[in-house]
Design an enzyme around this catalytic site. Structure first.
Site, PDB file in Angstrom:
ATOM      1  CE1 TYR A 105      -4.084   2.191   0.578  1.00 31.16           C
ATOM      2  CE2 TYR A 105      -2.594   3.147   2.194  1.00 31.16           C
ATOM      3  CZ  TYR A 105      -3.677   3.120   1.576  1.00 31.16           C
ATOM      4  OH  TYR A 105      -4.731   4.360   1.597  1.00 31.16           O
ATOM      5  CD  GLU A 153       8.328   1.663  -0.559  1.00 32.35           C
ATOM      6  OE1 GLU A 153       8.034   2.798  -1.313  1.00 32.35           O
ATOM      7  OE2 GLU A 153       9.437   1.906   0.138  1.00 32.35           O
ATOM      8  CB  VAL A 204      -8.769   2.920  14.900  1.00 33.64           C
ATOM      9  CG1 VAL A 204      -8.680   4.505  14.373  1.00 33.64           C
ATOM     10  CG2 VAL A 204      -8.593   2.727  16.318  1.00 33.64           C
ATOM     11  N   PRO A 232       1.059   0.043  21.616  1.00 36.71           N
ATOM     12  CG  PRO A 232       2.554   1.619  22.094  1.00 36.71           C
ATOM     13  CD  PRO A 232       2.041   0.636  20.971  1.00 36.71           C
ATOM     14  N   GLY A 233      -1.031   1.767  22.427  1.00 38.36           N
ATOM     15  CA  GLY A 233      -2.151   2.752  22.697  1.00 38.36           C
ATOM     16  C   GLY A 233      -1.778   4.229  22.603  1.00 38.36           C
ATOM     17  NE  ARG A 246      -0.329   7.733   9.122  1.00 40.06           N
ATOM     18  CZ  ARG A 246      -1.110   6.634   8.994  1.00 40.06           C
ATOM     19  NH1 ARG A 246      -2.279   6.629   9.083  1.00 40.06           N
ATOM     20  NH2 ARG A 246      -0.155   5.657   8.676  1.00 40.06           N
TER      21      ARG A 246
HETATM   22  N1  LIG Z   1     -10.251   6.492   4.289  1.00 45.55           N
HETATM   23  C1  LIG Z   1      -9.070   6.898   4.545  1.00 45.55           C
HETATM   24  O1  LIG Z   1      -8.719   7.289   5.831  1.00 45.55           O
HETATM   25  C2  LIG Z   1      -7.934   7.209   3.500  1.00 45.55           C
HETATM   26  C3  LIG Z   1      -6.396   7.536   3.833  1.00 45.55           C
HETATM   27  C4  LIG Z   1      -5.594   7.825   3.058  1.00 45.55           C
HETATM   28  C5  LIG Z   1      -5.848   7.513   1.815  1.00 45.55           C
HETATM   29  N2  LIG Z   1      -7.232   6.912   1.429  1.00 45.55           N
HETATM   30  C6  LIG Z   1      -7.291   6.936   0.042  1.00 45.55           C
HETATM   31  O2  LIG Z   1      -8.503   6.979  -0.397  1.00 45.55           O
HETATM   32  C7  LIG Z   1      -9.245   6.210  -1.354  1.00 45.55           C
HETATM   33  C8  LIG Z   1     -10.601   5.857  -0.921  1.00 45.55           C
HETATM   34  O3  LIG Z   1     -10.289   5.152   0.476  1.00 45.55           O
HETATM   35  P1  LIG Z   1     -11.853   4.794   1.146  1.00 45.55           P
HETATM   36  O4  LIG Z   1     -11.366   4.970   2.460  1.00 45.55           O
HETATM   37  O5  LIG Z   1     -13.166   5.273   0.477  1.00 45.55           O
HETATM   38  O6  LIG Z   1     -11.731   3.335   0.716  1.00 45.55           O
HETATM   39  P2  LIG Z   1     -12.728   2.119   0.369  1.00 45.55           P
HETATM   40  O7  LIG Z   1     -12.085   0.710   0.485  1.00 45.55           O
HETATM   41  O8  LIG Z   1     -14.177   2.520   0.953  1.00 45.55           O
HETATM   42  O9  LIG Z   1     -12.782   2.458  -1.206  1.00 45.55           O
HETATM   43  C9  LIG Z   1     -12.056   1.914  -2.143  1.00 45.55           C
HETATM   44  C10 LIG Z   1     -12.935   1.564  -3.401  1.00 45.55           C
HETATM   45  O10 LIG Z   1     -12.140   1.123  -4.425  1.00 45.55           O
HETATM   46  C11 LIG Z   1     -12.531  -0.020  -5.123  1.00 45.55           C
HETATM   47  N3  LIG Z   1     -11.372  -0.651  -5.614  1.00 45.55           N
HETATM   48  C12 LIG Z   1     -10.349  -1.286  -4.833  1.00 45.55           C
HETATM   49  N4  LIG Z   1      -9.589  -1.976  -5.856  1.00 45.55           N
HETATM   50  C13 LIG Z   1     -10.096  -1.868  -7.040  1.00 45.55           C
HETATM   51  C14 LIG Z   1      -9.720  -2.219  -8.525  1.00 45.55           C
HETATM   52  N5  LIG Z   1      -8.799  -2.831  -8.634  1.00 45.55           N
HETATM   53  N6  LIG Z   1     -10.353  -1.931  -9.525  1.00 45.55           N
HETATM   54  C15 LIG Z   1     -11.694  -0.915  -9.219  1.00 45.55           C
HETATM   55  N7  LIG Z   1     -12.153  -0.765  -7.813  1.00 45.55           N
HETATM   56  C16 LIG Z   1     -11.365  -1.058  -6.966  1.00 45.55           C
HETATM   57  C17 LIG Z   1     -13.332  -0.900  -3.796  1.00 45.55           C
HETATM   58  O11 LIG Z   1     -14.051  -1.764  -4.187  1.00 45.55           O
HETATM   59  C18 LIG Z   1     -13.856   0.366  -3.041  1.00 45.55           C
HETATM   60  O12 LIG Z   1     -15.189   0.717  -3.639  1.00 45.55           O
HETATM   61  C19 LIG Z   1      -8.159   5.013  -1.479  1.00 45.55           C
HETATM   62  O13 LIG Z   1      -7.300   5.328  -2.738  1.00 45.55           O
HETATM   63  C20 LIG Z   1      -7.225   5.150  -0.250  1.00 45.55           C
HETATM   64  O14 LIG Z   1      -5.944   4.707  -0.634  1.00 45.55           O
HETATM   65  C21 LIG Z   1      -8.172   6.902   2.328  1.00 45.55           C
HETATM   66  O1  LIG Z   2      -9.271  -2.001  16.315  1.00 49.98           O
HETATM   67  C1  LIG Z   2      -8.430  -1.293  16.344  1.00 49.98           C
HETATM   68  C2  LIG Z   2      -7.874  -0.832  14.965  1.00 49.98           C
HETATM   69  C3  LIG Z   2      -6.649  -0.145  14.864  1.00 49.98           C
HETATM   70  N1  LIG Z   2      -6.067   0.404  15.898  1.00 49.98           N
HETATM   71  C4  LIG Z   2      -5.084   1.241  15.879  1.00 49.98           C
HETATM   72  O2  LIG Z   2      -5.457   2.408  15.262  1.00 49.98           O
HETATM   73  C5  LIG Z   2      -4.564   3.232  14.403  1.00 49.98           C
HETATM   74  C6  LIG Z   2      -5.080   3.356  13.123  1.00 49.98           C
HETATM   75  O3  LIG Z   2      -5.289   2.336  12.379  1.00 49.98           O
HETATM   76  P1  LIG Z   2      -6.066   2.131  11.160  1.00 49.98           P
HETATM   77  O4  LIG Z   2      -6.488   0.654  10.889  1.00 49.98           O
HETATM   78  O5  LIG Z   2      -7.296   2.836  11.378  1.00 49.98           O
HETATM   79  O6  LIG Z   2      -5.476   2.957   9.850  1.00 49.98           O
HETATM   80  P2  LIG Z   2      -3.961   3.460   9.701  1.00 49.98           P
HETATM   81  O7  LIG Z   2      -3.923   4.796  10.352  1.00 49.98           O
HETATM   82  O8  LIG Z   2      -2.853   2.217  10.198  1.00 49.98           O
HETATM   83  O9  LIG Z   2      -3.994   3.544   8.301  1.00 49.98           O
HETATM   84  C7  LIG Z   2      -4.840   4.535   7.665  1.00 49.98           C
HETATM   85  O10 LIG Z   2      -4.268   5.519   7.318  1.00 49.98           O
HETATM   86  C8  LIG Z   2      -3.827   5.911   6.035  1.00 49.98           C
HETATM   87  C9  LIG Z   2      -4.811   5.622   4.865  1.00 49.98           C
HETATM   88  O11 LIG Z   2      -4.022   5.698   3.766  1.00 49.98           O
HETATM   89  C10 LIG Z   2      -5.062   4.042   5.338  1.00 49.98           C
HETATM   90  O12 LIG Z   2      -5.827   3.862   4.185  1.00 49.98           O
HETATM   91  C11 LIG Z   2      -5.710   4.020   6.626  1.00 49.98           C
HETATM   92  O13 LIG Z   2      -6.398   2.669   6.713  1.00 49.98           O
HETATM   93  C12 LIG Z   2      -3.427   1.983  14.312  1.00 49.98           C
HETATM   94  O14 LIG Z   2      -2.389   2.574  15.342  1.00 49.98           O
HETATM   95  C13 LIG Z   2      -3.964   0.748  14.933  1.00 49.98           C
HETATM   96  O15 LIG Z   2      -3.092  -0.001  15.768  1.00 49.98           O
HETATM   97  C14 LIG Z   2      -6.478   0.096  17.073  1.00 49.98           C
HETATM   98  O16 LIG Z   2      -5.974   0.491  18.328  1.00 49.98           O
HETATM   99  N2  LIG Z   2      -7.743  -0.903  17.479  1.00 49.98           N
END
Ligand SMILES: NC(=O)c1ccc[n+]([C@@H]2O[C@H](COP(=O)([O-])OP(=O)(O)OC[C@H]3O[C@@H](n4cnc5c(N)ncnc54)[C@H](O)[C@@H]3O)[C@@H](O)[C@H]2O)c1
Ligand SMILES: O=c1ccn([C@@H]2O[C@H](COP(=O)(O)OP(=O)(O)O[C@H]3OC[C@@H](O)[C@H](O)[C@H]3O)[C@@H](O)[C@H]2O)c(=O)[nH]1
Length: 340
Positions: free
Chosen positions: A170, A172, A212, A231-232, A300
């Site tokens: 993801y 990279e 989360v 660690p939270g 972050r």
């Molecule tokens: N939500 C966040 O906190 C967050 C943070 C950073 C970046 N992003 C980026 O924002 C975008 C949307 O995130 P989201 O939270 O809505 O995620 P999500 O998983 O709800 O939405 C992603 C969508 O892409 C579709 N998809 C995945 N692979 C596909 C493929 N190969 N072809 C066609 N469709 C495909 C999925 O079915 C889904 O509808 C992503 O690019 C994600 O990396 C989200």
């Molecule tokens: O049940 C849980 C889930 C997660 N966590 C913690 O909550 C923090 C956030 O975790 P998440 O899984 O919500 O998301 P992350 O911050 O790791 O990644 C996220 O941020 C950047 C985006 O690009 C990613 O798409 C998104 O998932 C982490 O430290 C994780 O260890 C908990 O403490 N409890």
């Protein structure tokens, strides 16, 4: 001129539909991943403008048609089941390229597919943008900063990413996607926009998405312990989805390629988040420490100076105000009414 003895026909009369309201749409917009969480909220906003036609392509890996049900059948809306790792030919003016699983549980489930989506999928969308002359916006991520050694993270920080870890498909993958965007921009003159999105939450997140905020709200409503991963003390900054969509629209319409951080700088430890959810949603619930996953970033927080200066954007919704809006949606979907 007819040269072979045939009578010359007048040109065909344009279809009467040509003058109908919907044929005056002047912006055709593709949203990849538009059936997902952020994508579907973006589609709602784009569809509010009667001059937009919206085409969503999605493979429904983590998204759902249900998120778009109010638009299915609308004359300015099309939904196509398509995997972006395969080429796509559509005539569009703008591309919001979101397709990619975003929850760590889902993106780690099939890492090879995740990196293909980021690399081949982004190449395909850039090829399309080049062919039709569309402006393309990539939703990159705060994960490009890895486990950051600079805090808060400005856009000129190059990051601290493990290239061979379980998250690299993801983080990279998104870094390569950003590289491809800039190479197409420099080499072919494509108009690009890059948003680096920080953790976003809100209604329509999958209940078992694994991220989360959705985990804690679902757990609180089900009366299950809130699982804080050790660690939270690790921190995140949470942006409400309507603020995020506003930022993406401003970036697309503005004059700056980015990358630009879009996120809410309010920073919380996961322990604090659990305590806030407990206080607001279910004070009886327990908070439990559980094992973490490898390479979890320790801190972050976005530096949003650029977003403020270049886009005139900053988030409006505080975590304490956004959580109850998401709670309402989760209560409806889980069938847990609020106690009077
Ligand atoms: N939500 C966040 O906190 C967050 C943070 C950073 C970046 N992003 C980026 O924002 C975008 C949307 O995130 P989201 O939270 O809505 O995620 P999500 O998983 O709800 O939405 C992603 C969508 O892409 C579709 N998809 C995945 N692979 C596909 C493929 N190969 N072809 C066609 N469709 C495909 C999925 O079915 C889904 O509808 C992503 O690019 C994600 O990396 C989200
Ligand atoms: O049940 C849980 C889930 C997660 N966590 C913690 O909550 C923090 C956030 O975790 P998440 O899984 O919500 O998301 P992350 O911050 O790791 O990644 C996220 O941020 C950047 C985006 O690009 C990613 O798409 C998104 O998932 C982490 O430290 C994780 O260890 C908990 O403490 N409890």
């Amino acid at each position: 001129m007819a040269t072979n003895g045939e009578t010359k026909k007048p040109p065909p009369t344009p279809s009467p539909l040509r003058n109908a309201k919907f044929f005056q749409a002047n912006m055709r917009i593709l949203v990849t991943g538009g059936a997902g969480f952020i994508g579907s909220h973006l589609v709602d906003k784009l569809m509010e403008n009667e001059k937009n036609e919206v085409i969503v392509v999605d493979n429904y890996f983590t998204g759902s048609k249900d998120n778009l049900r109010k638009w299915i059948g609308h004359p300015r809306f099309e939904l196509v089941r398509h995997d972006i790792t395969e080429p796509l030919l559509v005539e569009v003016d703008q591309i919001y390229h979101l397709a990619c699983p975003a929850s760590p549980i889902f993106y780690k489930h099939n890492p090879v597919k995740t990196i293909k989506t980021n690399v081949i999928g982004t190449l395909n969308m850039l090829g399309l943008a080049k062919r039709v002359g569309a402006r393309i916006l990539l939703t990159s991520t705060s994960e490009v900063y890895g486990d950051p050694l600079v805090h808060p993270q400005p856009e000129n920080y190059w990051g601290n990413v493990n290239p061979i870890g379980v998250r690299s498909c993801y983080d990279e993958g998104k870094r390569v996607a950003e590289t491809l965007m800039f190479d197409y921009h420099r080499q072919h003159g494509i108009e690009i926009r890059i948003a680096r999105i920080f953790n976003t939450y809100g209604p329509r997140m999958n209940i078992d998405d694994g991220r989360v905020v959705s985990n804690f709200i679902a757990q609180a409503l089900r009366g299950e312990p809130l699982t804080v991963q050790a660690p939270g003390t690790q921190t995140r900054s949470f942006c409400y989805v309507s603020d995020m969509v506003d930022g993406l629209l401003r970036l697309m319409e503005g004059q700056h390629t980015g990358p630009i951080n879009i996120g809410n700088p309010g920073e919380f430890t996961m322990q604090e988040l659990a305590e806030t959810v407990k206080e607001l949603i279910n004070p009886d619930v327990e908070i439990k420490m559980v094992e973490n996953t490898p390479d979890d970033p320790r801190q972050r927080k976005p530096d949003i100076t650029k977003a403020k200066e270049l886009l005139g954007w900053e988030p409006k919704i505080k975590l304490r105000d956004g959580l109850p809006l998401m709670e309402e949606d989760f209560r409806l979907r889980l069938g847990v009414p609020k106690k009077k």
